[in-house]
Design an enzyme around this catalytic site. Structure first.
Site, PDB file in Angstrom:
ATOM      1  N   PRO A  66      48.661  60.009  31.514  1.00 19.92           N
ATOM      2  CG  PRO A  66      47.869  58.677  29.922  1.00 19.92           C
ATOM      3  CD  PRO A  66      48.687  59.119  30.827  1.00 19.92           C
ATOM      4  CE  LYS A 171      44.149  71.705  32.508  1.00 23.87           C
ATOM      5  NZ  LYS A 171      44.388  72.090  30.713  1.00 23.87           N
ATOM      6  CE  LYS A 246      42.771  63.822  33.599  1.00 25.62           C
ATOM      7  NZ  LYS A 246      44.110  63.976  33.293  1.00 25.62           N
TER       8      LYS A 246
HETATM    9  P1  NAD Z   1      47.654  60.945  25.429  1.00 25.27           P
HETATM   10  O1  NAD Z   1      45.986  59.526  25.791  1.00 25.27           O
HETATM   11  O2  NAD Z   1      46.957  61.064  23.634  1.00 25.27           O
HETATM   12  O3  NAD Z   1      48.072  60.767  25.334  1.00 25.27           O
HETATM   13  C1  NAD Z   1      49.209  59.710  26.955  1.00 25.27           C
HETATM   14  C2  NAD Z   1      50.214  58.434  26.819  1.00 25.27           C
HETATM   15  O4  NAD Z   1      51.016  58.418  27.828  1.00 25.27           O
HETATM   16  C3  NAD Z   1      50.191  57.631  26.144  1.00 25.27           C
HETATM   17  O5  NAD Z   1      50.223  57.586  24.530  1.00 25.27           O
HETATM   18  C4  NAD Z   1      50.509  56.412  27.002  1.00 25.27           C
HETATM   19  O6  NAD Z   1      50.587  55.621  25.732  1.00 25.27           O
HETATM   20  C5  NAD Z   1      51.526  56.928  27.697  1.00 25.27           C
HETATM   21  N1  NAD Z   1      51.083  56.019  29.177  1.00 25.27           N
HETATM   22  C6  NAD Z   1      50.458  56.408  29.853  1.00 25.27           C
HETATM   23  N2  NAD Z   1      50.538  54.869  31.093  1.00 25.27           N
HETATM   24  C7  NAD Z   1      52.216  55.559  31.000  1.00 25.27           C
HETATM   25  C8  NAD Z   1      52.945  54.965  31.534  1.00 25.27           C
HETATM   26  N3  NAD Z   1      53.509  54.230  32.424  1.00 25.27           N
HETATM   27  N4  NAD Z   1      54.721  54.688  31.217  1.00 25.27           N
HETATM   28  C9  NAD Z   1      54.878  55.595  29.868  1.00 25.27           C
HETATM   29  N5  NAD Z   1      53.921  56.030  29.013  1.00 25.27           N
HETATM   30  C10 NAD Z   1      52.339  55.795  29.570  1.00 25.27           C
HETATM   31  O7  NAD Z   1      46.860  61.535  26.292  1.00 25.27           O
HETATM   32  P2  NAD Z   1      47.188  63.732  25.999  1.00 25.27           P
HETATM   33  O8  NAD Z   1      45.791  63.730  25.029  1.00 25.27           O
HETATM   34  O9  NAD Z   1      48.714  63.671  25.423  1.00 25.27           O
HETATM   35  O10 NAD Z   1      47.063  64.210  27.726  1.00 25.27           O
HETATM   36  C11 NAD Z   1      48.159  63.904  28.436  1.00 25.27           C
HETATM   37  C12 NAD Z   1      47.328  65.236  29.988  1.00 25.27           C
HETATM   38  O11 NAD Z   1      47.631  66.483  29.547  1.00 25.27           O
HETATM   39  C13 NAD Z   1      46.835  64.283  30.847  1.00 25.27           C
HETATM   40  O12 NAD Z   1      46.705  64.448  32.048  1.00 25.27           O
HETATM   41  C14 NAD Z   1      45.646  65.566  29.731  1.00 25.27           C
HETATM   42  O13 NAD Z   1      44.417  65.407  30.332  1.00 25.27           O
HETATM   43  C15 NAD Z   1      46.542  66.119  29.584  1.00 25.27           C
HETATM   44  N6  NAD Z   1      45.765  67.828  28.425  1.00 25.27           N
HETATM   45  C16 NAD Z   1      45.414  67.446  27.565  1.00 25.27           C
HETATM   46  C17 NAD Z   1      45.008  67.979  26.200  1.00 25.27           C
HETATM   47  C18 NAD Z   1      43.745  68.065  25.284  1.00 25.27           C
HETATM   48  O14 NAD Z   1      44.136  69.065  24.651  1.00 25.27           O
HETATM   49  N7  NAD Z   1      44.966  66.782  24.396  1.00 25.27           N
HETATM   50  C19 NAD Z   1      44.996  69.260  26.704  1.00 25.27           C
HETATM   51  C20 NAD Z   1      45.589  69.910  28.604  1.00 25.27           C
HETATM   52  C21 NAD Z   1      46.235  68.885  28.969  1.00 25.27           C
END
Ligand code: NAD
Length: 300
Positions: A66, A171, A246
């Site tokens: 995250p 980004k 964010k």
């Molecule tokens: P999400 O919350 O669905 O997934 C994050 C995962 O990380 C969760 O499953 C959480 O349990 C896990 N996690 C957190 N801390 C952890 C740790 N210490 N060890 C192991 N697992 C851990 O978030 P997402 O939507 O998949 O986004 C992830 C990243 O991608 C973010 O940085 C976000 O800004 C970026 N992003 C997301 C999107 C989107 O459309 N969702 C688009 C571009 C970029």
């Protein structure tokens, strides 16, 4: 076939890991969330017993976490990936995080003799599922070449943006343009409504004139002109207001630390903060048009 450790199997990481598995790689995963882990093992992944296990097996470690604090705690310290991973491995952080943390973690990896890139993505959950993400990559040319074959499995476009942290820089600069341009396009449609100018007429003119931009032509914030845009489904995300906020916060943090004037970026951050605190963080970011107009003031 590579043996890949994947940490963070959420909305983005889950389908990205699934694409690596489909391509024949052996993927060993970690997540704090049991449901995310269950989806991963259903897709053919192996659950790691611990970070030590994951790091000791992997040729490559990919993270999709995250925020900066999660990346720092996963990579650094005596029990972090940098200390545990085997020599010759490649580390790939695909999370969207602040440039300073990204460069700090890459520097520690470099001091330990481990290659690392930051590789944040554009394309959202749909792109992660389809394997069509765009990766913006920061790191040395050697680290980029080592990461590229794996990134090409998960994405369609892989661009080397320069040294460590430059993927994150690309980004947040891109998404600052996006946030500002969406507000600009929204203001223009609201003004057109007030002036009695038909929305389709404004679209037809601006989309072929100097007002042309992605926020208008692909993601038009009013229903009608671009049938696939979220405006046609009551602004169901898409890319949420929370995600836009964010990235605008990260851009402002970078602008502050580098002393760069970004007055429109700052204005966009303030507007999306108001939008989110109005209970709209979960809606698509293009719904800012309704917030700017006053939601009850839809023209007939
Ligand atoms: P999400 O919350 O669905 O997934 C994050 C995962 O990380 C969760 O499953 C959480 O349990 C896990 N996690 C957190 N801390 C952890 C740790 N210490 N060890 C192991 N697992 C851990 O978030 P997402 O939507 O998949 O986004 C992830 C990243 O991608 C973010 O940085 C976000 O800004 C970026 N992003 C997301 C999107 C989107 O459309 N969702 C688009 C571009 C970029």
């Amino acid at each position: 076939m590579a043996r890949i450790g994947f940490i963070g199997l959420g909305n983005m990481g889950g389908p990205m890991a699934a694409n690596l598995i489909k391509a024949g790689h052996d993927v060993i995963g970690l997540d704090l969330d049991e449901a995310a882990l269950a989806r991963f093992t259903d897709a053919g992944g192996r659950k790691a017993a611990s970070l030590v296990d994951l790091a000791s097996e992997a040729d490559a470690v990919i993270t999709m976490l995250p925020a900066g604090q999660h990346v720092r705690s996963t990579y650094l310290g005596d029990d972090g990936v940098v200390a545990l991973v085997r020599p010759g491995s490649i580390l790939i952080d695909c999370s969207t995080i602040d440039v300073a943390t990204s460069r700090q973690v890459a520097e520690r990896a470099d001091q330990a003799g481990i290659a690392m890139v930051d590789a944040p993505v554009s394309g959202g959950v749909g792109g992660a599922e389809a394997g069509t993400l765009t990766f913006m990559v920061g790191g040395t040319a050697e680290a980029f070449e080592a990461a590229k074959p794996l990134l090409e499995v998960m994405g369609k476009t892989v661009v080397h943006a320069g040294g460590a942290g430059n993927g994150q820089a690309a980004k947040i600069c891109n998404n600052m343009i996006l946030g500002i341009s969406m507000i600009g396009v929204s203001e223009a449609f609201n003004l057109a409504d007030s002036l009695g100018l038909d929305r389709q007429a404004l679209f037809d003119i601006a989309s072929t004139a100097s007002g042309q931009c992605w926020s208008l032509t692909t993601y038009c914030p009013v229903p009608g002109p671009v049938p696939t845009s979220p405006a046609n489904r009551d602004y169901q995300a898409g890319f949420t207001g929370a995600m836009m906020l964010k990235d605008l916060n990260l851009a402002q943090e970078a602008a502050r630390t580098t002393g760069t004037a970004t007055p429109l970026g700052a204005g966009a951050q303030q507007l999306y903060t108001l939008f989110a605190s109005d209970g709209q963080a979960g809606r698509d970011f293009s719904a800012i048009i309704e917030y700017l107009r006053g939601r009850d003031d839809e023209p007939s």
